[in-house]
Design a protein around this motif. Structure first.
Motif, PDB file in Angstrom:
ATOM      1  N   ALA A  52       1.195  13.956  -2.724  1.00  0.00           N
ATOM      2  CA  ALA A  52       0.341  14.658  -1.761  1.00  0.00           C
ATOM      3  C   ALA A  52      -1.108  14.717  -2.234  1.00  0.00           C
ATOM      4  CB  ALA A  52       0.877  16.065  -1.510  1.00  0.00           C
ATOM      5  N   ALA A  53      -1.307  14.987  -3.519  1.00  0.00           N
ATOM      6  CA  ALA A  53      -2.667  15.058  -4.054  1.00  0.00           C
ATOM      7  C   ALA A  53      -3.344  13.696  -3.998  1.00  0.00           C
ATOM      8  CB  ALA A  53      -2.639  15.581  -5.486  1.00  0.00           C
ATOM      9  N   CYS A  54      -2.594  12.637  -4.320  1.00  0.00           N
ATOM     10  CA  CYS A  54      -3.173  11.293  -4.252  1.00  0.00           C
ATOM     11  C   CYS A  54      -3.527  10.921  -2.819  1.00  0.00           C
ATOM     12  CB  CYS A  54      -2.203  10.277  -4.852  1.00  0.00           C
ATOM     13  SG  CYS A  54      -2.204  10.266  -6.665  1.00  0.00           S
ATOM     14  N   MET A  55      -2.673  11.266  -1.861  1.00  0.00           N
ATOM     15  CA  MET A  55      -2.982  10.956  -0.468  1.00  0.00           C
ATOM     16  C   MET A  55      -4.205  11.730   0.016  1.00  0.00           C
ATOM     17  SD  MET A  55      -1.537   8.520   1.086  1.00  0.00           S
ATOM     18  CE  MET A  55      -2.275   8.921   2.679  1.00  0.00           C
ATOM     19  N   ALA A  56      -4.342  12.970  -0.423  1.00  0.00           N
ATOM     20  CA  ALA A  56      -5.513  13.761  -0.036  1.00  0.00           C
ATOM     21  C   ALA A  56      -6.789  13.127  -0.575  1.00  0.00           C
ATOM     22  CB  ALA A  56      -5.370  15.189  -0.532  1.00  0.00           C
ATOM     23  N   GLY A  57      -6.756  12.730  -1.846  1.00  0.00           N
ATOM     24  CA  GLY A  57      -7.920  12.086  -2.438  1.00  0.00           C
ATOM     25  C   GLY A  57      -8.217  10.744  -1.801  1.00  0.00           C
ATOM     26  N   LEU A  58      -7.175   9.988  -1.525  1.00  0.00           N
ATOM     27  CA  LEU A  58      -7.341   8.673  -0.910  1.00  0.00           C
ATOM     28  C   LEU A  58      -7.930   8.807   0.493  1.00  0.00           C
ATOM     29  CD1 LEU A  58      -6.697   5.722  -1.690  1.00  0.00           C
ATOM     30  CD2 LEU A  58      -4.509   5.991  -0.500  1.00  0.00           C
ATOM     31  N   SER A  59      -7.424   9.767   1.258  1.00  0.00           N
ATOM     32  CA  SER A  59      -7.924   9.973   2.620  1.00  0.00           C
ATOM     33  C   SER A  59      -9.381  10.406   2.624  1.00  0.00           C
ATOM     34  CB  SER A  59      -7.066  11.012   3.351  1.00  0.00           C
ATOM     35  OG  SER A  59      -5.728  10.554   3.483  1.00  0.00           O
ATOM     36  N   ALA A  60      -9.800  11.155   1.586  1.00  0.00           N
ATOM     37  CA  ALA A  60     -11.180  11.642   1.518  1.00  0.00           C
ATOM     38  C   ALA A  60     -12.190  10.510   1.392  1.00  0.00           C
ATOM     39  CB  ALA A  60     -11.328  12.622   0.354  1.00  0.00           C
ATOM     40  N   VAL A  61     -11.759   9.356   0.871  1.00  0.00           N
ATOM     41  CA  VAL A  61     -12.673   8.208   0.753  1.00  0.00           C
ATOM     42  C   VAL A  61     -12.286   7.093   1.737  1.00  0.00           C
ATOM     43  CG1 VAL A  61     -13.215   8.732  -1.651  1.00  0.00           C
ATOM     44  CG2 VAL A  61     -11.349   7.129  -1.138  1.00  0.00           C
ATOM     45  N   ASP A  62     -11.492   7.445   2.756  1.00  0.00           N
ATOM     46  CA  ASP A  62     -11.014   6.485   3.763  1.00  0.00           C
ATOM     47  C   ASP A  62     -10.205   5.360   3.132  1.00  0.00           C
ATOM     48  OD1 ASP A  62     -10.625   5.467   6.359  1.00  0.00           O
ATOM     49  OD2 ASP A  62     -12.310   4.084   6.140  1.00  0.00           O
ATOM     50  N   GLY A  63      -9.436   5.711   2.082  1.00  0.00           N
ATOM     51  CA  GLY A  63      -8.602   4.707   1.426  1.00  0.00           C
ATOM     52  C   GLY A  63      -7.611   4.018   2.351  1.00  0.00           C
ATOM     53  N   PRO A  64      -6.864   4.779   3.192  1.00  0.00           N
ATOM     54  CA  PRO A  64      -5.933   4.100   4.096  1.00  0.00           C
ATOM     55  C   PRO A  64      -6.626   3.110   5.028  1.00  0.00           C
ATOM     56  CG  PRO A  64      -5.385   6.425   3.937  1.00  0.00           C
ATOM     57  CD  PRO A  64      -6.693   6.246   3.224  1.00  0.00           C
ATOM     58  N   GLY A  65      -7.815   3.468   5.513  1.00  0.00           N
ATOM     59  CA  GLY A  65      -8.563   2.564   6.379  1.00  0.00           C
ATOM     60  C   GLY A  65      -9.045   1.331   5.642  1.00  0.00           C
ATOM     61  N   ILE A  66      -9.516   1.523   4.421  1.00  0.00           N
ATOM     62  CA  ILE A  66      -9.981   0.402   3.602  1.00  0.00           C
ATOM     63  C   ILE A  66      -8.828  -0.561   3.331  1.00  0.00           C
ATOM     64  CG2 ILE A  66     -10.798  -0.234   1.294  1.00  0.00           C
ATOM     65  CD1 ILE A  66     -12.402   2.437   1.336  1.00  0.00           C
ATOM     66  N   ILE A  67      -7.685  -0.009   2.933  1.00  0.00           N
ATOM     67  CA  ILE A  67      -6.514  -0.844   2.649  1.00  0.00           C
ATOM     68  C   ILE A  67      -6.096  -1.605   3.904  1.00  0.00           C
ATOM     69  CG2 ILE A  67      -4.050  -0.771   2.070  1.00  0.00           C
ATOM     70  CD1 ILE A  67      -4.764   1.670   0.258  1.00  0.00           C
ATOM     71  N   GLY A  68      -6.035  -0.900   5.033  1.00  0.00           N
ATOM     72  CA  GLY A  68      -5.629  -1.533   6.276  1.00  0.00           C
ATOM     73  C   GLY A  68      -6.566  -2.653   6.699  1.00  0.00           C
ATOM     74  N   ARG A  69      -7.874  -2.421   6.590  1.00  0.00           N
ATOM     75  CA  ARG A  69      -8.842  -3.443   6.984  1.00  0.00           C
ATOM     76  C   ARG A  69      -8.778  -4.654   6.070  1.00  0.00           C
ATOM     77  NH1 ARG A  69     -14.868  -1.988   8.492  1.00  0.00           N
ATOM     78  NH2 ARG A  69     -14.811  -4.257   8.553  1.00  0.00           N
ATOM     79  N   ARG A  70      -8.604  -4.423   4.779  1.00  0.00           N
ATOM     80  CA  ARG A  70      -8.499  -5.549   3.847  1.00  0.00           C
ATOM     81  C   ARG A  70      -7.266  -6.391   4.175  1.00  0.00           C
ATOM     82  NH1 ARG A  70     -11.487  -6.162  -0.651  1.00  0.00           N
ATOM     83  NH2 ARG A  70      -9.788  -7.429  -1.506  1.00  0.00           N
ATOM     84  N   LEU A  71      -6.151  -5.739   4.391  1.00  0.00           N
ATOM     85  CA  LEU A  71      -4.917  -6.482   4.640  1.00  0.00           C
ATOM     86  C   LEU A  71      -4.962  -7.212   5.979  1.00  0.00           C
ATOM     87  CD1 LEU A  71      -2.317  -3.937   3.255  1.00  0.00           C
ATOM     88  CD2 LEU A  71      -3.184  -6.022   2.152  1.00  0.00           C
ATOM     89  N   ALA A  72      -5.634  -6.619   6.961  1.00  0.00           N
ATOM     90  CA  ALA A  72      -5.781  -7.292   8.255  1.00  0.00           C
ATOM     91  C   ALA A  72      -6.536  -8.612   8.110  1.00  0.00           C
ATOM     92  CB  ALA A  72      -6.496  -6.380   9.241  1.00  0.00           C
ATOM     93  N   GLY A  73      -7.401  -8.676   7.119  1.00  0.00           N
ATOM     94  CA  GLY A  73      -8.157  -9.900   6.858  1.00  0.00           C
ATOM     95  C   GLY A  73      -7.566 -10.746   5.754  1.00  0.00           C
ATOM     96  N   GLY A  74      -6.357 -10.391   5.283  1.00  0.00           N
ATOM     97  CA  GLY A  74      -5.700 -11.156   4.229  1.00  0.00           C
ATOM     98  C   GLY A  74      -6.358 -11.031   2.878  1.00  0.00           C
ATOM     99  N   ARG A  75      -7.014  -9.891   2.618  1.00  0.00           N
ATOM    100  CA  ARG A  75      -7.738  -9.690   1.368  1.00  0.00           C
ATOM    101  C   ARG A  75      -6.887  -8.859   0.409  1.00  0.00           C
ATOM    102  NH1 ARG A  75     -12.669 -11.415   1.557  1.00  0.00           N
ATOM    103  NH2 ARG A  75     -13.500 -10.051  -0.056  1.00  0.00           N
ATOM    104  N   PRO A  76      -6.740  -9.303  -0.831  1.00  0.00           N
ATOM    105  CA  PRO A  76      -5.734  -8.746  -1.744  1.00  0.00           C
ATOM    106  C   PRO A  76      -5.946  -7.276  -2.120  1.00  0.00           C
ATOM    107  CG  PRO A  76      -6.433 -10.902  -2.475  1.00  0.00           C
ATOM    108  CD  PRO A  76      -7.374 -10.505  -1.382  1.00  0.00           C
ATOM    109  N   VAL A  77      -4.816  -6.575  -2.212  1.00  0.00           N
ATOM    110  CA  VAL A  77      -4.756  -5.183  -2.665  1.00  0.00           C
ATOM    111  C   VAL A  77      -3.603  -5.077  -3.656  1.00  0.00           C
ATOM    112  CG1 VAL A  77      -4.350  -2.777  -2.001  1.00  0.00           C
ATOM    113  CG2 VAL A  77      -5.643  -4.292  -0.475  1.00  0.00           C
ATOM    114  N   LEU A  78      -3.827  -4.364  -4.754  1.00  0.00           N
ATOM    115  CA  LEU A  78      -2.784  -4.099  -5.745  1.00  0.00           C
ATOM    116  C   LEU A  78      -2.667  -2.597  -5.958  1.00  0.00           C
ATOM    117  CD1 LEU A  78      -0.773  -5.024  -8.003  1.00  0.00           C
ATOM    118  CD2 LEU A  78      -2.744  -5.021  -9.572  1.00  0.00           C
ATOM    119  N   GLY A  79      -1.503  -2.021  -5.670  1.00  0.00           N
ATOM    120  CA  GLY A  79      -1.242  -0.616  -5.924  1.00  0.00           C
ATOM    121  C   GLY A  79      -0.503  -0.435  -7.242  1.00  0.00           C
ATOM    122  N   ILE A  80      -0.847   0.610  -7.988  1.00  0.00           N
ATOM    123  CA  ILE A  80      -0.228   0.870  -9.284  1.00  0.00           C
ATOM    124  C   ILE A  80       0.310   2.294  -9.335  1.00  0.00           C
ATOM    125  CG2 ILE A  80      -0.646   1.097 -11.768  1.00  0.00           C
ATOM    126  CD1 ILE A  80      -2.763  -1.078 -11.538  1.00  0.00           C
TER     127      ILE A  80
END
Length: 211
Positions: A52-80
């Motif tokens: 929950a804390a990670c999702m809150a922090g990620l949402s604060a910087v538009d992380g889900p949107g950034i990840i989604g836009r990158r993947l829509a364009g076939g641009r690599p993302v690595l989650g750890i």
């Protein structure tokens, strides 16, 4: 040289990830800047602590949107670690359910094991077609530290789309240890803390996914 952004959204392990990526030849920037994250050759989403804390922090910087836009364009993302967990639909910790990024169906849940957290070195079961684990022996160990994981793979196979490659490990029960799904890759373990084995994996990601 590949330019990699390690997304800074208030989670830990940023500098460890930065050092590990530099070790394998990447040009690395740690930043929360949206444009830099969108334009980088590769994006790394680390994560430690509570879902929950990670999702809150990620949402604060538009992380889900950034990840989604990158993947829509076939641009690599690595989650750890938790950066992998938040890619799934839902995280359930201590009775609290939190929506994730929804890139994969599935729920992050507490492992059923006698000893938690699962902390230390463990082997993984890698699918034959994996490129992320190329060059690594079957008994190679990676460093884990977690109490929650994806315990079931819930994505239905498609007759027209190649299925994701799912790597498994075991601690009390089987759980998802890594996923390779086109431009989106993720590991439950910490490659940046896994010594030479982790360096090989990051090198493979840079070579085969980022290019």
């Amino acid at each position: 040289m590949s330019r990699i952004v390690v997304l800074d959204y208030g989670s830990g392990n940023l500098r460890s990830a930065e050092r590990a990526l530099r070790r394998v030849g990447a040009d690395v920037v740690v930043t929360a800047d949206r444009q830099a994250a969108l334009e980088a050759d590769g994006l790394v989403v680390p994560g430690v602590g509570a879902f929950a804390a990670c999702m809150a922090g990620l949402s604060a910087v538009d992380g889900p949107g950034i990840i989604g836009r990158r993947l829509a364009g076939g641009r690599p993302v690595l989650g750890i670690c938790v950066g992998m967990q938040v890619l799934f639909d839902l995280g359930v910790e201590w009775g609290e359910a939190t929506e994730g990024c929804g890139q994969w169906p599935g729920t992050v849940e507490r492992l059923k094991a006698d000893v938690l957290p699962h902390m230390g070195w463990n082997t993984v079961r890698v699918p034959a077609a994996s490129t992320l684990f190329a060059g690594l022996d079957a008994d190679t160990r990676f460093y884990f530290v977690h109490s929650f994981a994806v315990r079931r793979w819930e994505l239905e196979p498609s007759p027209v789309i190649a299925p994701p490659l799912v790597t498994w490990s075991h601690h009390g029960e089987d759980f998802v240890a890594a996923v390779e799904n086109g431009a989106l890759s993720a590991t439950q373990f910490h490659p940046e803390k896994s010594g030479d084995a982790g360096a090989v994996l990051l090198h493979n990601w840079l070579r085969d996914t980022v290019g």
